[in-house]
Design a protein around this motif. Structure first.
Motif, PDB file in Angstrom:
ATOM      1  N   ARG A  39       0.830  -1.213   0.000  1.00  0.00           N
ATOM      2  CA  ARG A  39       0.000   0.000   0.000  1.00  0.00           C
ATOM      3  C   ARG A  39       0.862   1.259   0.000  1.00  0.00           C
ATOM      4  O   ARG A  39       0.536   2.254  -0.662  1.00  0.00           O
ATOM      5  N   ALA A  40       1.951   1.201   0.751  1.00  0.00           N
ATOM      6  CA  ALA A  40       2.846   2.363   0.795  1.00  0.00           C
ATOM      7  C   ALA A  40       3.457   2.627  -0.581  1.00  0.00           C
ATOM      8  O   ALA A  40       3.536   3.778  -1.028  1.00  0.00           O
ATOM      9  N   VAL A  41       3.885   1.559  -1.261  1.00  0.00           N
ATOM     10  CA  VAL A  41       4.446   1.698  -2.613  1.00  0.00           C
ATOM     11  C   VAL A  41       3.408   2.278  -3.562  1.00  0.00           C
ATOM     12  O   VAL A  41       3.678   3.236  -4.308  1.00  0.00           O
ATOM     13  N   ASP A  42       2.197   1.711  -3.547  1.00  0.00           N
ATOM     14  CA  ASP A  42       1.141   2.171  -4.453  1.00  0.00           C
ATOM     15  C   ASP A  42       0.771   3.626  -4.182  1.00  0.00           C
ATOM     16  O   ASP A  42       0.512   4.397  -5.122  1.00  0.00           O
ATOM     17  N   SER A  43       0.743   3.993  -2.911  1.00  0.00           N
ATOM     18  CA  SER A  43       0.388   5.367  -2.552  1.00  0.00           C
ATOM     19  C   SER A  43       1.389   6.363  -3.125  1.00  0.00           C
ATOM     20  O   SER A  43       1.005   7.394  -3.692  1.00  0.00           O
ATOM     21  N   ILE A  44       2.665   6.046  -3.000  1.00  0.00           N
ATOM     22  CA  ILE A  44       3.706   6.933  -3.548  1.00  0.00           C
ATOM     23  C   ILE A  44       3.658   6.926  -5.070  1.00  0.00           C
ATOM     24  O   ILE A  44       3.686   7.984  -5.712  1.00  0.00           O
ATOM     25  N   PHE A  45       3.566   5.750  -5.660  1.00  0.00           N
ATOM     26  CA  PHE A  45       3.568   5.620  -7.118  1.00  0.00           C
ATOM     27  C   PHE A  45       2.422   6.413  -7.741  1.00  0.00           C
ATOM     28  O   PHE A  45       2.620   7.134  -8.731  1.00  0.00           O
ATOM     29  N   ASN A  46       1.233   6.290  -7.171  1.00  0.00           N
ATOM     30  CA  ASN A  46       0.050   6.934  -7.756  1.00  0.00           C
ATOM     31  C   ASN A  46       0.094   8.451  -7.656  1.00  0.00           C
ATOM     32  O   ASN A  46      -0.638   9.142  -8.369  1.00  0.00           O
ATOM     33  N   ALA A  47       0.942   8.965  -6.782  1.00  0.00           N
ATOM     34  CA  ALA A  47       1.056  10.418  -6.624  1.00  0.00           C
ATOM     35  C   ALA A  47       2.091  11.030  -7.577  1.00  0.00           C
ATOM     36  O   ALA A  47       2.209  12.252  -7.657  1.00  0.00           O
ATOM     37  N   LEU A  48       2.825  10.191  -8.302  1.00  0.00           N
ATOM     38  CA  LEU A  48       3.893  10.673  -9.174  1.00  0.00           C
ATOM     39  C   LEU A  48       3.394  10.899 -10.596  1.00  0.00           C
ATOM     40  O   LEU A  48       2.517  10.185 -11.088  1.00  0.00           O
ATOM     41  N   THR A  49       3.978  11.878 -11.278  1.00  0.00           N
ATOM     42  CA  THR A  49       3.756  12.047 -12.715  1.00  0.00           C
ATOM     43  C   THR A  49       4.579  10.998 -13.462  1.00  0.00           C
ATOM     44  O   THR A  49       5.477  10.366 -12.882  1.00  0.00           O
ATOM     45  N   ASP A  50       4.310  10.814 -14.746  1.00  0.00           N
ATOM     46  CA  ASP A  50       5.099   9.866 -15.537  1.00  0.00           C
ATOM     47  C   ASP A  50       6.576  10.251 -15.524  1.00  0.00           C
ATOM     48  O   ASP A  50       7.458   9.396 -15.438  1.00  0.00           O
ATOM     49  N   LYS A  51       6.848  11.535 -15.603  1.00  0.00           N
ATOM     50  CA  LYS A  51       8.232  12.010 -15.572  1.00  0.00           C
ATOM     51  C   LYS A  51       8.904  11.623 -14.262  1.00  0.00           C
ATOM     52  O   LYS A  51      10.037  11.138 -14.243  1.00  0.00           O
ATOM     53  N   GLN A  52       8.201  11.832 -13.155  1.00  0.00           N
ATOM     54  CA  GLN A  52       8.772  11.501 -11.848  1.00  0.00           C
ATOM     55  C   GLN A  52       8.975  10.007 -11.673  1.00  0.00           C
ATOM     56  O   GLN A  52       9.914   9.573 -11.006  1.00  0.00           O
ATOM     57  N   LYS A  53       8.099   9.219 -12.267  1.00  0.00           N
ATOM     58  CA  LYS A  53       8.247   7.761 -12.204  1.00  0.00           C
ATOM     59  C   LYS A  53       9.512   7.323 -12.951  1.00  0.00           C
ATOM     60  O   LYS A  53      10.325   6.567 -12.426  1.00  0.00           O
ATOM     61  N   VAL A  54       9.671   7.809 -14.160  1.00  0.00           N
ATOM     62  CA  VAL A  54      10.829   7.427 -14.969  1.00  0.00           C
ATOM     63  C   VAL A  54      12.128   7.897 -14.317  1.00  0.00           C
ATOM     64  O   VAL A  54      13.151   7.201 -14.368  1.00  0.00           O
ATOM     65  N   ALA A  55      12.097   9.058 -13.683  1.00  0.00           N
ATOM     66  CA  ALA A  55      13.294   9.582 -13.013  1.00  0.00           C
ATOM     67  C   ALA A  55      13.856   8.588 -12.010  1.00  0.00           C
ATOM     68  O   ALA A  55      15.085   8.496 -11.833  1.00  0.00           O
TER      69      ALA A  55
END
Length: 366
Positions: A39-55
């Motif tokens: 849940r912690a991973v999903d919560s952080i992931f879902n708050a990121l933009t695509d750019k922030q995810k790729v970074a």
């Protein structure tokens, strides 16, 4: 009375949510079935933009022979990278740079970076000038000696602020041009046992370990820093990784070695670091490795600098972390463009980013 309970809920609920988000995990949690961590991973992931995810996938470099500190600071400010590997430098300089980069992330409210180093015993004294010399890997012959070396290395890394050690070397043979004294030797069982001990002690001490260089750099001729090198025929060292994976190594680094004359795992002229056959088919699916897959350095190695967009190729092949691309922004943009047109690759990037976030949570970085 009704208003009292409403007020109580308004006080308690945010506190509970905050506590849930700040629940502490450790490296032992990475491979466990852990709904709270998921849940912690999903919560952080879902708050990121695509750019922030790729970074999160892009690891830059600094220190002597690395990129100037000003450039790495700018990459951090622009949220282009997820981590930095530190090359040669003094303990003071490394510590100051890490403190400055952490301050940038905190000020901009972006995810903290993961800091890495090639702190193998044989390279340790050069990576941290002034640190205690722990000798060469080839001279470690017992588990007790290994433990004492790891204790020193872990202590120094923690004092600087490094989370991730790109060690140990699992390659068999101290005579290879690139590996030399960085290997535990030419006895397979001894190499596996000592490397596994290094990993266990490193990770029990709270530092992420990395087995390298998959699928095996010890029995090839040449140095991938200078030329393309080849595994000709069977993968003689790949079985070394079976017990290492079973015992929980958290990351594995992929070598820039081309495999030829192998009907099953030939790389079609590509280095292993850019080969889906090696990374996804063999390591991830065939050997059931669910940890972090890291490319070897992509900025100077002859085998990859001659390719067109090796960082994207490495990512598409299955690397979760893209180490030291020549152009971090170009790497980010090429991945962002590819996920727009390739749904399967987008799913793979999602898996990579979630693994990295999980690792950051378990290492106490987030």
């Amino acid at each position: 009375m009704k208003y009292f309970f409403v007020l109580l809920l308004l006080i308690i609920l945010p506190f509970s949510i905050c506590n849930a988000q700040n629940s502490k995990f450790d490296l032992d949690d990475f491979y466990t079935v852990n709904p709270k961590l998921d849940r912690a991973v999903d919560s952080i992931f879902n708050a990121l933009t695509d750019k922030q995810k790729v970074a999160q996938m892009i690891i830059s470099c600094t220190g002597e022979l690395g990129k100037p500190e000003a450039i790495v600071k700018k990459l951090t400010e622009d949220d282009i990278i997820g981590g930095v590997v530190f090359l040669k430098g003094s303990k003071k300089t490394h510590t100051e740079t890490i403190d400055e980069l952490n301050a940038i992330s905190k000020k901009n409210k972006t995810l903290p970076l993961i800091f890495s180093m090639d702190a193998e015993p044989s390279l340790f004294a050069s990576r941290i000038k002034g640190a205690q010399d722990v000798g060469k890997t080839i001279d470690i012959k017992t588990k007790s000696k290994s433990d004492s070396v790891v204790t020193i290395i872990n202590r120094e890394l923690k004092e600087i602020g490094v989370h991730h050690n790109f060690a140990p070397v699992l390659d068999i043979s101290p005579s290879n041009e690139a590996i030399k004294s960085r290997s535990y030797g030419n006895n397979k069982d001894s190499v596996i046992n000592l490397a596994n001990r290094f990993i266990k002690c490193t990770q029990e001490g709270g530092i992420i370990a990395t087995a390298k260089h998959f699928p095996g750099h010890g029995l090839v001729k040449g140095d991938t820093h200078k030329q393309s090198v080849y595994i000709d025929g069977p993968l003689q060292e790949v079985d070394n990784y079976i017990p290492i994976i079973a015992d929980g190594v958290l990351s594995i680094m992929i070598a820039h070695i081309t495999v030829v004359n192998n009907d099953v795992f030939g790389t079609n002229g590509l280095p292993s670091s850019c080969s889906r056959r090696i990374i996804t088919d063999l390591l991830k699916d065939g050997m059931c490795f669910d940890g972090i897959v890291i490319s070897d350095a992509l900025n100077i190695m002859k085998a990859v600098t001659i390719l067109d967009n090796a960082p994207l190729l490495a990512s598409k092949a299955g690397c979760d972390m893209i180490l030291m691309p020549q152009d971090e922004k170009k790497t980010m943009n090429s991945i962002l463009e590819e996920i727009k047109i390739n749904e399967g690759y987008k799913t793979q990037v999602t898996e990579s980013v979630k693994k990295i976030l999980r690792l950051k949570l378990c290492a106490g970085i987030i």
